[in-house]
Enzyme design. Sequence first.
Site, PDB file in Angstrom:
ATOM      1  N   LEU A   8       0.835  -1.222   0.000  1.00 25.07           N
ATOM      2  CA  LEU A   8       0.000   0.000   0.000  1.00 25.07           C
ATOM      3  C   LEU A   8       0.861   1.261   0.000  1.00 25.07           C
ATOM      4  O   LEU A   8       0.351   2.373   0.100  1.00 25.07           O
ATOM      5  CB  LEU A   8      -0.948  -0.012   1.201  1.00 25.07           C
ATOM      6  CG  LEU A   8      -1.972  -1.154   1.208  1.00 25.07           C
ATOM      7  CD1 LEU A   8      -2.906  -1.034   2.404  1.00 25.07           C
ATOM      8  CD2 LEU A   8      -2.772  -1.193  -0.095  1.00 25.07           C
ATOM      9  N   GLY A   9       2.159   1.077  -0.162  1.00 30.64           N
ATOM     10  CA  GLY A   9       3.068   2.244  -0.221  1.00 30.64           C
ATOM     11  C   GLY A   9       3.091   2.836  -1.622  1.00 30.64           C
ATOM     12  O   GLY A   9       2.227   2.539  -2.453  1.00 30.64           O
ATOM     13  N   ASP A  50       3.103  -8.890   8.546  1.00 32.76           N
ATOM     14  CA  ASP A  50       4.192  -8.182   9.228  1.00 32.76           C
ATOM     15  C   ASP A  50       5.491  -8.873   8.863  1.00 32.76           C
ATOM     16  O   ASP A  50       5.705 -10.036   9.244  1.00 32.76           O
ATOM     17  CB  ASP A  50       3.955  -8.236  10.745  1.00 32.76           C
ATOM     18  CG  ASP A  50       5.107  -7.565  11.517  1.00 32.76           C
ATOM     19  OD1 ASP A  50       4.997  -7.433  12.740  1.00 32.76           O
ATOM     20  OD2 ASP A  50       6.110  -7.186  10.862  1.00 32.76           O
ATOM     21  N   TYR A 139      18.641   4.867   6.322  1.00 31.08           N
ATOM     22  CA  TYR A 139      17.960   4.319   5.139  1.00 31.08           C
ATOM     23  C   TYR A 139      19.009   3.808   4.145  1.00 31.08           C
ATOM     24  O   TYR A 139      18.960   2.667   3.686  1.00 31.08           O
ATOM     25  CB  TYR A 139      17.121   5.434   4.510  1.00 31.08           C
ATOM     26  CG  TYR A 139      16.480   5.134   3.196  1.00 31.08           C
ATOM     27  CD1 TYR A 139      16.808   5.887   2.065  1.00 31.08           C
ATOM     28  CD2 TYR A 139      15.504   4.149   3.074  1.00 31.08           C
ATOM     29  CE1 TYR A 139      16.191   5.644   0.851  1.00 31.08           C
ATOM     30  CE2 TYR A 139      14.887   3.913   1.856  1.00 31.08           C
ATOM     31  CZ  TYR A 139      15.240   4.660   0.752  1.00 31.08           C
ATOM     32  OH  TYR A 139      14.629   4.439  -0.462  1.00 31.08           O
ATOM     33  N   LYS A 143      20.022  -0.025   3.086  1.00 31.29           N
ATOM     34  CA  LYS A 143      19.870  -0.470   1.694  1.00 31.29           C
ATOM     35  C   LYS A 143      21.195  -1.030   1.160  1.00 31.29           C
ATOM     36  O   LYS A 143      21.186  -1.972   0.374  1.00 31.29           O
ATOM     37  CB  LYS A 143      19.371   0.688   0.810  1.00 31.29           C
ATOM     38  CG  LYS A 143      17.905   1.014   1.017  1.00 31.29           C
ATOM     39  CD  LYS A 143      17.006  -0.161   0.626  1.00 31.29           C
ATOM     40  CE  LYS A 143      15.527   0.190   0.712  1.00 31.29           C
ATOM     41  NZ  LYS A 143      14.651  -0.939   0.325  1.00 31.29           N
TER      42      LYS A 143
HETATM   43  C1  VAH Z   1      13.417   8.909  -0.497  1.00 28.58           C
HETATM   44  N1  VAH Z   1      11.867   8.550  -2.366  1.00 28.58           N
HETATM   45  O1  VAH Z   1      13.438  10.074  -0.839  1.00 28.58           O
HETATM   46  C2  VAH Z   1      12.848   7.913  -1.504  1.00 28.58           C
HETATM   47  C3  VAH Z   1      13.943   7.399  -2.377  1.00 28.58           C
HETATM   48  C4  VAH Z   1      15.619   8.123  -3.978  1.00 28.58           C
HETATM   49  C5  VAH Z   1      14.954   8.457  -2.733  1.00 28.58           C
HETATM   50  O2  VAH Z   1      14.540   6.301  -1.856  1.00 28.58           O
HETATM   51  O3  VAH Z   1      13.823   8.525   0.578  1.00 28.58           O
END
Ligand code: VAH
Length: 318
Positions: A8-9, A50, A139, A143
Amino acid sequence: KVLITGSLGQLGRGLNSVYKYMYGNECVTMTDIVKVPSGATDVNNYHYLDILNTSAIEEAVVNKGIDTLIHFSALLSAVGEQNVPLALQVNCRGVENILEVARRHKLKVFIPSTIGAFGPTTPRDNTPDLTIQVPTTIYGVSKVYAERLGEYYNSKFGVDFRCLRFPGIISATKPGGGTTDYAIQIFYDALEKGRHTCYLRPDTVLPMMYDTDCMASVVQFLAADASSLARRTYNVTGFSFTPEEIAAAIRKVMPAFEIDYKICPIRQAIADSWPRSLDDSGARQDWGWNPEYALDETVQIMFALLQRETGGTTAPKV
Ligand code: VAH
């Protein structure tokens, strides 16, 4: 049979629509941990899932006869900086669980990465697939971990792991806590107010891509023969622009549109640590990547989609 986590993202509903169109209604199982928004017509076969519960993933895979996992659940850049423990849980533990289930059940697995997997010591123009990756957000760190762990599962266990580093994705969906999301909000604001206050400096260059090209990249990459892949993690991109450049492109459609700036230091620092453009020649050579949408087409289609969504049949308010 495809299962999408975090469906849903920003990306999940569009991808479900593409796969449904190509293979029929029963092809995709959509999962997430929130309720389906009222009035959503593009959500079907939806279940709570989840990703921190490995046996729940396994149960869904077995019960639905899944052969491909598309793992979209993640905290994006800006929201991750506000809650590092949760970002570690979702972005790292979650990926570990997904890869373990893919190993046990011999699944093809797609996990998106991002320009955020690069940092300020990465060459920022025409950034290649293989280069320095020292990101400065949780983030980005998570990744890089997902990329390396997926590649390990591929080489050690033969898991068919595939990963694309996406730029900012522009889609007619509400922003999800990213740094590139001003490029979505600007369209909602243009239609609603005829103006946008941008949290990034006017000269901040970021690589972006229109949603349809993003969907096409996933479908095309997952369909590519594994023997044609020189690597398991590729860059893909559409086009780069600054806030002032997208504002100028919007003014071609809405002459009175205005933009002003209220810099958000956290998001500006994140944007300044990311590439200004990506080299996606590897994807083009190995599996035929070829984006279709440039900035002007993206502006046209975004206004058309949002006017339809907001029921605005007239031209954008000016
Ligand atoms: C963000 N839209 O801004 C995401 C993406 C390239 C950026 O990973 O965190």
